[in-house]
Design an enzyme around this catalytic site. Sequence first.
Site, PDB file in Angstrom:
ATOM      1  N   HIS A 312      18.170  81.942 162.968  1.00 49.61           N
ATOM      2  CA  HIS A 312      19.790  81.109 163.175  1.00 49.61           C
ATOM      3  C   HIS A 312      19.584  79.589 163.619  1.00 49.61           C
ATOM      4  O   HIS A 312      18.831  79.383 164.727  1.00 49.61           O
ATOM      5  CB  HIS A 312      20.431  82.401 163.640  1.00 49.61           C
ATOM      6  CG  HIS A 312      21.884  81.845 163.578  1.00 49.61           C
ATOM      7  ND1 HIS A 312      22.576  80.985 164.696  1.00 49.61           N
ATOM      8  CD2 HIS A 312      22.955  82.372 163.065  1.00 49.61           C
ATOM      9  CE1 HIS A 312      24.107  80.647 164.147  1.00 49.61           C
ATOM     10  NE2 HIS A 312      24.447  81.992 163.572  1.00 49.61           N
ATOM     11  N   ASP A 369      23.355  89.511 160.246  1.00 52.44           N
ATOM     12  CA  ASP A 369      23.903  89.888 159.309  1.00 52.44           C
ATOM     13  C   ASP A 369      22.485  91.694 158.157  1.00 52.44           C
ATOM     14  O   ASP A 369      22.340  92.050 157.695  1.00 52.44           O
ATOM     15  CB  ASP A 369      22.947  89.215 157.756  1.00 52.44           C
ATOM     16  CG  ASP A 369      24.654  88.195 157.490  1.00 52.44           C
ATOM     17  OD1 ASP A 369      25.468  89.078 157.598  1.00 52.44           O
ATOM     18  OD2 ASP A 369      24.282  86.925 157.422  1.00 52.44           O
TER      19      ASP A 369
HETATM   20  N1  CMC Z   1      12.376  83.605 157.722  1.00 53.11           N
HETATM   21  C1  CMC Z   1      10.762  83.158 157.483  1.00 53.11           C
HETATM   22  N2  CMC Z   1      11.381  81.637 158.319  1.00 53.11           N
HETATM   23  C2  CMC Z   1      12.332  81.269 158.751  1.00 53.11           C
HETATM   24  C3  CMC Z   1      13.678  82.283 158.286  1.00 53.11           C
HETATM   25  C4  CMC Z   1      13.220  83.560 158.196  1.00 53.11           C
HETATM   26  N3  CMC Z   1      14.726  84.005 158.334  1.00 53.11           N
HETATM   27  N4  CMC Z   1      13.859  81.420 159.238  1.00 53.11           N
HETATM   28  C5  CMC Z   1      13.243  79.937 159.717  1.00 53.11           C
HETATM   29  N5  CMC Z   1      12.284  80.341 158.889  1.00 53.11           N
HETATM   30  C6  CMC Z   1      11.504  79.401 159.353  1.00 53.11           C
HETATM   31  C7  CMC Z   1      11.588  77.873 158.702  1.00 53.11           C
HETATM   32  O1  CMC Z   1      10.490  78.217 157.569  1.00 53.11           O
HETATM   33  C8  CMC Z   1      11.032  76.590 159.683  1.00 53.11           C
HETATM   34  O2  CMC Z   1       9.469  76.877 159.594  1.00 53.11           O
HETATM   35  P1  CMC Z   1       8.994  75.041 159.535  1.00 53.11           P
HETATM   36  O3  CMC Z   1       9.561  75.027 161.057  1.00 53.11           O
HETATM   37  O4  CMC Z   1       7.276  75.709 159.480  1.00 53.11           O
HETATM   38  O5  CMC Z   1       9.332  74.370 158.207  1.00 53.11           O
HETATM   39  C9  CMC Z   1      11.736  77.329 161.144  1.00 53.11           C
HETATM   40  O6  CMC Z   1      11.810  78.520 160.876  1.00 53.11           O
HETATM   41  C10 CMC Z   1      13.147  76.534 160.651  1.00 53.11           C
HETATM   42  O7  CMC Z   1      14.190  76.945 159.950  1.00 53.11           O
HETATM   43  P2  CMC Z   1      15.025  76.667 159.733  1.00 53.11           P
HETATM   44  O8  CMC Z   1      15.272  76.838 157.730  1.00 53.11           O
HETATM   45  O9  CMC Z   1      14.320  74.386 159.615  1.00 53.11           O
HETATM   46  O10 CMC Z   1      16.220  76.928 160.069  1.00 53.11           O
HETATM   47  P3  CMC Z   1      18.029  76.856 159.991  1.00 53.11           P
HETATM   48  O11 CMC Z   1      18.693  76.732 161.370  1.00 53.11           O
HETATM   49  O12 CMC Z   1      17.929  75.502 159.356  1.00 53.11           O
HETATM   50  O13 CMC Z   1      18.438  77.419 159.234  1.00 53.11           O
HETATM   51  C11 CMC Z   1      19.147  79.744 158.929  1.00 53.11           C
HETATM   52  C12 CMC Z   1      18.749  78.818 159.539  1.00 53.11           C
HETATM   53  C13 CMC Z   1      20.320  80.513 159.003  1.00 53.11           C
HETATM   54  C14 CMC Z   1      19.419  78.854 157.581  1.00 53.11           C
HETATM   55  C15 CMC Z   1      17.593  80.345 158.091  1.00 53.11           C
HETATM   56  O14 CMC Z   1      16.766  80.807 159.301  1.00 53.11           O
HETATM   57  C16 CMC Z   1      16.955  81.821 157.363  1.00 53.11           C
HETATM   58  O15 CMC Z   1      17.043  80.584 156.343  1.00 53.11           O
HETATM   59  N6  CMC Z   1      17.364  82.134 157.784  1.00 53.11           N
HETATM   60  C17 CMC Z   1      17.540  83.668 156.372  1.00 53.11           C
HETATM   61  C18 CMC Z   1      18.976  83.445 155.752  1.00 53.11           C
HETATM   62  C19 CMC Z   1      19.934  84.711 156.897  1.00 53.11           C
HETATM   63  O16 CMC Z   1      19.822  85.478 157.034  1.00 53.11           O
HETATM   64  N7  CMC Z   1      21.253  84.059 156.751  1.00 53.11           N
HETATM   65  C20 CMC Z   1      22.107  84.289 157.996  1.00 53.11           C
HETATM   66  C21 CMC Z   1      22.286  84.018 158.986  1.00 53.11           C
HETATM   67  S1  CMC Z   1      23.382  84.346 160.300  1.00 53.11           S
HETATM   68  C22 CMC Z   1      25.092  84.639 158.891  1.00 53.11           C
HETATM   69  C23 CMC Z   1      26.326  83.391 158.937  1.00 53.11           C
HETATM   70  O17 CMC Z   1      26.532  82.877 160.175  1.00 53.11           O
HETATM   71  O18 CMC Z   1      26.099  83.381 157.752  1.00 53.11           O
END
Ligand code: CMC
Length: 435
Positions: A312, A369
Amino acid sequence: MTPETTLMSARDSVQLVYQGKSFQMPLVRGTEGEVGVDISKLRQETGLVTLDPGYGNTGSCQSSITFIDGEKGILRYRGYPIEELAVQCDFLDVCYLLLYGELPTKDQLSKFANEVTHHTMLHENFGRFFGALPKDAHPMPVCAAAVAALTTFYQDAEGEDSIHQSVLRLIAKMPTLAAYSYKHSIGQPSIYPRNALDYCSNFLYMMFATPCEEYFVDPMFAKALDLLWILHADHEQNCSTSTVRMVGSSKANLYASISSGISALWGPLHGGANQQVIEMLESIAMTEGSADKFVQRAKDKNDTARLMGFGHRVYKSYDPRAKILKKACTDVLSRIGGNNQLLDIAMRLEELALHDEYFVSRKLYPNVDFYSGVIYKALGIPVNMFTVMFAIGRLPGWIAQWLEMRRDPQFRIGRPRQLYTGATQRAILPIEKRG
Ligand code: CMC
């Protein structure tokens, strides 16, 4: 920050030194102690803009609706902890709280519930709207289009009285629109709302009743849905809420703004993740031992798989909504009986991830989720309706944020800047000389 630029903090302002000149920027303090630098005069006074891809450090507004402390796993609506709202209130109480700032008295709640109930039916012409769409249309874009289409039925959506009517209409009609979109997708006739039922029961009734036989809503199912919608009701400036505010900032009406929020919510990184989580769990269920393999894939940068329902932008500890839902999953499944396989896989994935250096070092925990889909599935909600469930729950939050923005004395159209990185000015060559 380049060597020619420095930032120093005093008690009530920070000083920016740029090209030998210094500029004061005031600090703004929130009620929970968080501090923001007010850069609203930055460009005017220095010619500089800020660059913050994904807005991870940008406060786009001041808001009194929802407080999150992502480090401590705290979520409060209007000051009330989510854990207490989940136990002591129902969804319409929470709608009222978000919209009007205080929990309702008994009389206020009954008046609000009556007003909402009064608006649950759709105009008969909506039948033709649904009929015009492909039978296998995903219910999310159908709902987004249907909410936008409400503007064509209620064309006077401006002015305080009309806005109040639009708020009631949206809260009342959204479950009806959602249930009609589902009925359309399975080729069954739409079922009119039954206003003697409470908000959640009415939705389940419209989803599952048919004209051929009686359908009785299980109160336990309605209660579980009520809890899910409370947990979804607001989450401050997330992607869909920021979209609602951005669209509304052009003075687009409430229906148009909410429709855009539904579209933003559909994406798999946002509300669409709940559908993806259940699809992930089902695909793991088909192969023995693949939870471990899936966690390995989610860590592999060359693999597109992510552990959906994990991570998140704001929570760097356990999402408090996921904590409540994990317990609710166990309760609901044990009372309904039947197959716990998906919950078992989810708990196995969580256990693996929470002991894995990759997830621990990145502070990736289950989000709302991760467990919500397991409950929706147990309630018989079809998978392609999961994100629609999220949208119905999030509706009061979107509306409250839209109203707050429209009433803000600092109201301005949203219009970010950019740093242009394209070609500098050049001449157009005659076509035979290009290439
Ligand atoms: N599985 C594997 N790796 C992950 C995941 C995951 N679910 N989430 C983040 N990472 C890794 C990402 O690859 C990155 O690694 P590195 O630093 O080596 O490049 C690091 O963790 C930071 O991730 P980010 O994508 O830069 O973080 P963000 O804040 O931009 O994205 C997020 C947040 C929710 C989009 C992301 O965690 C994600 O894609 N999660 C899966 C989708 C999900 O469950 N979404 C629902 C969010 S909660 C409900 C809502 O409010 O919508």
